[in-house]
Scaffold this motif. Structure first.
Motif, PDB file in Angstrom:
ATOM      1  N   ASP A 194       0.852  -1.175   0.000  1.00 45.17           N
ATOM      2  CA  ASP A 194       0.000   0.000   0.000  1.00 45.17           C
ATOM      3  C   ASP A 194       0.895   1.235   0.000  1.00 45.17           C
ATOM      4  OD1 ASP A 194       0.432   1.081   2.784  1.00 45.17           O
ATOM      5  OD2 ASP A 194      -0.301  -0.921   3.284  1.00 45.17           O
ATOM      6  N   ALA A 195       0.310   2.375  -0.297  1.00 42.59           N
ATOM      7  CA  ALA A 195       1.098   3.593  -0.510  1.00 42.59           C
ATOM      8  C   ALA A 195       1.879   4.011   0.729  1.00 42.59           C
ATOM      9  CB  ALA A 195       0.174   4.740  -0.948  1.00 42.59           C
ATOM     10  N   SER A 196       1.412   3.607   1.913  1.00 44.40           N
ATOM     11  CA  SER A 196       2.111   4.020   3.133  1.00 44.40           C
ATOM     12  C   SER A 196       3.504   3.421   3.232  1.00 44.40           C
ATOM     13  CB  SER A 196       1.294   3.609   4.363  1.00 44.40           C
ATOM     14  OG  SER A 196       1.227   2.193   4.464  1.00 44.40           O
ATOM     15  N   MET A 197       3.731   2.355   2.498  1.00 42.89           N
ATOM     16  CA  MET A 197       5.044   1.701   2.566  1.00 42.89           C
ATOM     17  C   MET A 197       6.153   2.579   1.999  1.00 42.89           C
ATOM     18  SD  MET A 197       4.119  -2.240   1.642  1.00 42.89           S
ATOM     19  CE  MET A 197       3.037  -3.200   2.693  1.00 42.89           C
ATOM     20  N   HIS A 198       5.768   3.551   1.212  1.00 46.13           N
ATOM     21  CA  HIS A 198       6.793   4.460   0.702  1.00 46.13           C
ATOM     22  C   HIS A 198       7.435   5.265   1.830  1.00 46.13           C
ATOM     23  CE1 HIS A 198       6.598   3.777  -3.535  1.00 46.13           C
ATOM     24  NE2 HIS A 198       5.299   3.967  -3.585  1.00 46.13           N
ATOM     25  N   GLN A 199       6.718   5.344   2.973  1.00 47.30           N
ATOM     26  CA  GLN A 199       7.241   6.109   4.092  1.00 47.30           C
ATOM     27  C   GLN A 199       8.598   5.575   4.547  1.00 47.30           C
ATOM     28  OE1 GLN A 199       6.071   8.854   5.410  1.00 47.30           O
ATOM     29  NE2 GLN A 199       7.724   8.978   6.923  1.00 47.30           N
ATOM     30  N   LYS A 200       8.715   4.226   4.602  1.00 46.93           N
ATOM     31  CA  LYS A 200       9.985   3.644   5.036  1.00 46.93           C
ATOM     32  C   LYS A 200      11.106   3.982   4.051  1.00 46.93           C
ATOM     33  CE  LYS A 200      12.297  -0.635   6.272  1.00 46.93           C
ATOM     34  NZ  LYS A 200      12.233  -2.092   6.383  1.00 46.93           N
ATOM     35  N   ILE A 201      10.775   3.921   2.760  1.00 43.05           N
ATOM     36  CA  ILE A 201      11.775   4.265   1.754  1.00 43.05           C
ATOM     37  C   ILE A 201      12.237   5.709   1.945  1.00 43.05           C
ATOM     38  CG2 ILE A 201      12.181   4.525  -0.729  1.00 43.05           C
ATOM     39  CD1 ILE A 201      10.186   2.284  -1.186  1.00 43.05           C
ATOM     40  N   GLU A 202      11.247   6.584   2.202  1.00 38.65           N
ATOM     41  CA  GLU A 202      11.597   7.985   2.408  1.00 38.65           C
ATOM     42  C   GLU A 202      12.473   8.152   3.650  1.00 38.65           C
ATOM     43  OE1 GLU A 202       7.872   9.961   2.585  1.00 38.65           O
ATOM     44  OE2 GLU A 202       7.443   9.740   0.436  1.00 38.65           O
ATOM     45  N   GLU A 203      12.195   7.345   4.693  1.00 36.83           N
ATOM     46  CA  GLU A 203      13.022   7.417   5.904  1.00 36.83           C
ATOM     47  C   GLU A 203      14.456   6.982   5.616  1.00 36.83           C
ATOM     48  OE1 GLU A 203      11.000   5.044   8.734  1.00 36.83           O
ATOM     49  OE2 GLU A 203       9.403   6.505   9.101  1.00 36.83           O
ATOM     50  N   GLU A 204      14.588   5.908   4.808  1.00 40.14           N
ATOM     51  CA  GLU A 204      15.927   5.459   4.459  1.00 40.14           C
ATOM     52  C   GLU A 204      16.661   6.511   3.629  1.00 40.14           C
ATOM     53  OE1 GLU A 204      15.728   1.688   2.572  1.00 40.14           O
ATOM     54  OE2 GLU A 204      15.340   0.584   4.429  1.00 40.14           O
ATOM     55  N   LEU A 205      15.926   7.156   2.717  1.00 41.42           N
ATOM     56  CA  LEU A 205      16.551   8.210   1.930  1.00 41.42           C
ATOM     57  C   LEU A 205      16.979   9.378   2.817  1.00 41.42           C
ATOM     58  CD1 LEU A 205      14.198   8.264  -1.200  1.00 41.42           C
ATOM     59  CD2 LEU A 205      16.542   7.421  -1.088  1.00 41.42           C
ATOM     60  N   ALA A 206      16.123   9.693   3.818  1.00 44.95           N
ATOM     61  CA  ALA A 206      16.474  10.769   4.748  1.00 44.95           C
ATOM     62  C   ALA A 206      17.706  10.391   5.556  1.00 44.95           C
ATOM     63  CB  ALA A 206      15.294  11.064   5.670  1.00 44.95           C
ATOM     64  N   LEU A 207      17.769   9.100   5.990  1.00 44.15           N
ATOM     65  CA  LEU A 207      18.935   8.649   6.752  1.00 44.15           C
ATOM     66  C   LEU A 207      20.192   8.723   5.893  1.00 44.15           C
ATOM     67  CD1 LEU A 207      20.238   7.408   9.232  1.00 44.15           C
ATOM     68  CD2 LEU A 207      19.536   5.138   8.402  1.00 44.15           C
ATOM     69  N   GLU A 208      20.067   8.314   4.618  1.00 43.66           N
ATOM     70  CA  GLU A 208      21.224   8.381   3.733  1.00 43.66           C
ATOM     71  C   GLU A 208      21.696   9.831   3.565  1.00 43.66           C
ATOM     72  OE1 GLU A 208      22.501   7.409  -0.908  1.00 43.66           O
ATOM     73  OE2 GLU A 208      20.615   6.631  -0.119  1.00 43.66           O
ATOM     74  N   THR A 209      20.734  10.749   3.441  1.00 38.90           N
ATOM     75  CA  THR A 209      21.091  12.171   3.314  1.00 38.90           C
ATOM     76  C   THR A 209      21.821  12.661   4.558  1.00 38.90           C
ATOM     77  OG1 THR A 209      19.172  12.571   1.878  1.00 38.90           O
ATOM     78  CG2 THR A 209      20.164  14.487   2.965  1.00 38.90           C
ATOM     79  N   ASP A 210      21.305  12.245   5.730  1.00 41.24           N
ATOM     80  CA  ASP A 210      21.946  12.661   6.983  1.00 41.24           C
ATOM     81  C   ASP A 210      23.347  12.067   7.111  1.00 41.24           C
ATOM     82  OD1 ASP A 210      19.742  14.109   7.604  1.00 41.24           O
ATOM     83  OD2 ASP A 210      18.934  12.726   9.086  1.00 41.24           O
TER      84      ASP A 210
END
Length: 858
Positions: free
Chosen positions: A592-608
């Motif tokens: 479901d679309a909410s699963m993209h949230q985890k991907i976004e979190e990983e991308l945010a972690l990678e940015t940090d």
């Protein structure tokens, strides 16, 4: 009236001439069009029939000559990444082509470089060339000529080369039509060229891989023979009932399988009396008698030379005679052609000598024989010194022998499989070689077709299942790759049984499978298939006589008209699978679309993480390494920690996996290494420590970089730390591929004075074949064997085996994860000198460790 008729006749004649001209123009246009189609047909034919690129270029030249004057013609390829040119074909009556790769900068200012940089065709007349030279556009035009016509070869928007025709006389001139024709032809030359390059690259890869596999097979056979010989010597030590003469004879037999040992003896040396005792000998020289092998003073014997020098001596007759002439030894026998002696050294003292010699011209010992016999001598020494403790050694070596036999079986199967590689390469490119299932390419094609069908017929609904085996890595590491392959094939068969005949099961890599379920009536039947899969794979599989449990996590995705590509659907199914795995494994999860949230979190972690690298936020925590005998601190292991304003203190498990996946861990490692060196140097200056060292972990990818030794050397120089105060820890996985660059980097670090530690030994491949060949100094015993070792006899046996193996190879051992006094005392009693763990101290920041150094562990 007469004049009027005359004018009419003239008009008719003019019309007829005009019609004739039009017909001629049409005929010319038709002929040019026919030439163009013929040329393109020939180019397409070339890409299919031409065997190699060199002949392809020449035939392209012939095709070009069939549609225009092209006596002077060349093709030059351009590598944008390396900034190089290569004249792959050149026919010219004035100029010679440069050979090999040429720097692009050396052709700046040429018409060739102008076409590459402008990405446009160029028809240059003498007048135009003079103008371009005057304007400073050209300054490197080669031999003077007439017209020059060059067109770029373009692929995916990038210039990959230039195709040129040129004229040196006024009778041959080129027009805009010639330029348009050459541009049109160039497009088809690029297509044909790329197809040929792909074919040649595949052929080179097949040839290279086949050669590499055969070399690996030969090396493995040598390693197997060496391992077998060493363990046969070790086995002799454990056999208490073997008489000493029989023991020597069997050692002779074993060595004879490795090198020519028809003339062989073992001499024991007694230092107090300076006496050499020939404990065992076999000699074919009729001049030698039993009296020659009686105990005697070492004096001028060649055997005594080995004792005095404490090193291997490889001598020809001339070498021996020169030693005699210098007064070091007695006169050699004329029959002796080659002589090789190696010392048996225990506790830095020579206790004996192993000797092989040759009386035949055709048998001459080489340096590799010396290295081999020298290596074997260490094991013979150990066998001689430890016969009194044979019973204990027997149990240890039996366990090691079982490990060798298991690995030998795995190697034999691996060799058998690799002999089939050439046959497997010929298998259809559309199927996975191991499981014979459709591969990723085929699956994506089928999924794209299903997406297209859904847009035409909305009732053609389908679903995608993405599977990942939960514990496959554990099975692969513990039972070996062969067992892992068996498991993958078994799972593939099981999946084909579970799904419907119309469904497609594919393996897309590693332990990942995907399933396309088409023509579904309702979602319930898809849920049932997913449930059957998770239930079936939750049952134990029998692999190599062992029951293994794996389980699977399944991501489920239903068709939707918003999807336009198979890659996007596969990505979302993969995301659902990871959610299933994070939710407890052994289950399925619908996307479901909410699963993209985890991907976004990983991308945010990678940015940090990237920002943290730039701002140097990573810092080392230090865990002391102590002598188990007295708990004195000898060094520290540096462990990465991340202090972030937004996230606070971030532990390694929360950022290292993503850093390894993205490759950012390389920068983190170097940042920790630099700060650790700086901190240790500061402690040295303050007088807190002098002989201590810091041990830093490096991710495996570091060792694939040819600049690694220079980078570490630069850090040491800039921070002012001596190399012997730094140690580098690496894991077994990086050693398994036997990469030449990895070995070269290890040797370079050793030459700098840096010691190398093998981390987590015993948890992975743990192959003895690489342990003695690599420049390692320390083996770190994994914490999994240390935990409750005082309660588990199996753990104690493994620890003792690792300690004995390291000792025989002149390596130190460090035990990790010591958490109680019983573990520390046990490890000390088993011969492990060093350790670390919470029992002594937890990892701590530099200020806390400074306090600890002021108040040592008691």
């Amino acid at each position: 009236m007469t004049k009027s008729r005359s004018n009419g006749a003239d008009n008719d004649q003019t019309n007829e001439l005009q019609q004739a001209d039009d017909v001629s123009l049409l005929r010319d246009a038709y002929l040019k069009l026919q030439q163009r189609h013929t040329a393109l047909f020939k180019l397409n034919q070339l890409s299919q029939e031409c065997a190699e690129l060199s002949s392809f270029y020449a035939q392209v030249h012939q095709v070009i000559k069939s549609i225009m004057i092209a006596e002077n013609f060349y093709i030059v390829m351009y590598d944008q990444t390396l900034q190089t040119l290569e004249f792959v074909y050149h026919q010219d009556e004035e100029d010679d082509a440069p050979q090999g790769l040429i720097p692009f900068t050396s052709f700046r200012g040429s018409m060739t470089s102008y076409v590459i940089e402008s990405r446009n065709a160029l028809l240059a007349t003498p007048t135009m060339i003079n103008e371009m030279v005057a304007d400073g556009v050209l300054n490197n035009i080669g031999a003077a000529g007439m017209d020059w016509l060059g067109v770029p070869l373009i692929h995916d928007g990038f210039v990959i080369g230039v195709m040129v025709v040129q004229s040196y006389n006024e009778h041959t001139r080129y027009s805009e039509q010639d330029k348009e024709l050459l541009i049109y032809t160039a497009q088809h030359v690029v297509s044909a060229l790329l197809r040929l390059q792909d074919t040649e690259q595949l052929q080179r890869a097949v040839t290279s891989r086949t050669t590499e596999l055969m070399e690996q097979i030969r090396e493995r056979e040598k390693a197997e023979l060496l391992q077998e010989s060493l363990y046969r010597i070790s086995e002799l030590t454990n056999r208490v009932g073997v008489e000493i003469d029989d023991f020597y004879a069997q050692v002779h037999n074993i060595i004879g399988q490795l090198i020519n040992a028809e003339n062989f003896f073992i001499a024991k040396y007694e230092s107090e009396s300076d006496t050499i005792d020939f404990a065992y000998y076999v000699d074919q020289n009729s001049r030698n008698t039993a009296e020659d092998f009686l105990p005697q003073k070492s004096s001028d014997l060649f055997t005594a030379l080995v004792v005095r020098r404490k090193e291997t001596c490889l001598l020809s007759y001339d070498d021996m005679y020169e030693l005699y002439r210098q007064g070091e030894t007695k006169k050699p026998q004329k029959e002796t052609n080659s002589w090789l002696g190696v010392p048996l050294i225990a506790d830095d003292e020579v206790i004996g000598v192993l000797v092989v010699q040759s009386y035949q011209d055709g048998i001459v010992f080489q340096q590799q024989d010396a290295e081999l016999l020298n290596f074997v001598s260490h094991h013979v020494t150990t066998a001689l010194k430890r016969r009194e403790n044979a019973e204990y050694e027997r149990r240890s070596h039996e366990m090691l022998e079982r490990q060798v036999k298991l690995r030998t079986v795995a190697l034999e199967e691996e060799i058998r499989q690799r002999k089939q590689v050439e046959k497997m390469l010929k298998h259809s490119a559309s199927h996975d070689a191991l499981t014979s299932l459709p591969n990723r390419t085929v699956f994506l094609d089928l999924l794209n077709r299903a997406i297209a069908a859904l847009k035409r017929r909305p009732e053609k609904e389908f679903a995608v299942l993405f599977l990942d085996l939960d514990r496959f890595k554990m099975v692969n590491d513990s039972l070996g790759h062969y067992a892992g392959d068996i498991l993958l094939k078994t799972v593939a068969k099981e999946l084909k049984v579970i799904v419907r005949a119309s469904d497609t099961v594919a393996r897309i890599g590693g332990d990942e499978f995907v399933i396309l379920i088409e023509d579904i009536d309702n979602k319930k039947e898809v849920y049932e298939i997913a449930q059957r899969i998770t239930s079936a794979l939750a049952q134990p599989f029998t692999i190599e006589g062992q029951s293994v449990f794996i389980g699977t996590s399944v991501g489920l995705l239903f068709s939707d008209r918003r999807y336009d590509s198979a890659e996007t659907m596969l990505r979302d199914a993969d995301t659902a699978m990871y959610h299933a795995k994070d939710g407890g494994k052994g289950r399925y999860e619908e996307f479901d679309a909410s699963m993209h949230q985890k991907i976004e979190e990983e991308l945010a972690l990678e940015t940090d993480i990237r920002k943290a690298i730039e701002e140097s936020e990573f810092t080392p925590y230090f865990q002391p390494i102590v002598k188990l005998r007295d708990k004195s601190i000898i060094g520290f292991e540096a462990l990465a920690r991340w202090h972030n304003d937004k996230r606070g203190l971030v532990m390694p498990n929360d950022f290292i996996p993503l850093a390894e996946e993205t490759g950012l861990v390389v920068d983190i490692d170097l940042q920790i290494l630099r700060k650790s060196c700086r901190q240790l140097k500061a402690w040295q200056k303050s007088g807190l420590c002098h002989k201590h060292y810091v041990s830093c972990n490096l991710f495996g990818n570091h060792f694939y970089s040819p600049t690694l030794p220079d980078e570490i050397s630069t850090i040491l120089a800039e921070e002012g730390l001596e190399p012997h105060h730094l140690r580098i820890e690496l894991t077994e996985r990086i050693l398994l591929e036997e990469n030449d660059l990895v070995l070269a980097n290890m040797k370079a670090l050793k030459q700098l004075g840096i010691k190398l530690l093998l981390d987590d030994f015993g948890t992975g491949y743990s192959s003895l074949s690489y342990l003695h060949r690599l420049p390692l100094d320390v083996v770190k015993i994994d914490r999994s064997f240390i935990t409750d070792a005082h309660k588990r006899s199996s753990n104690r046996a493994i620890i003792k085996t690792i300690v004995d193996l390291a000792t025989n190879l002149q390596m130190a051992t460090v035990s990790e994860g010591i958490e109680c006094i019983e573990e520390a005392q046990l490890l000390n009693s088993m011969g492990c000198m060093f350790g670390q763990g919470y029992y002594f101290a937890k990892p701590m920041p530099s200020d806390a460790l400074a306090e600890l150094l002021k108040n040592p562990i008691s």
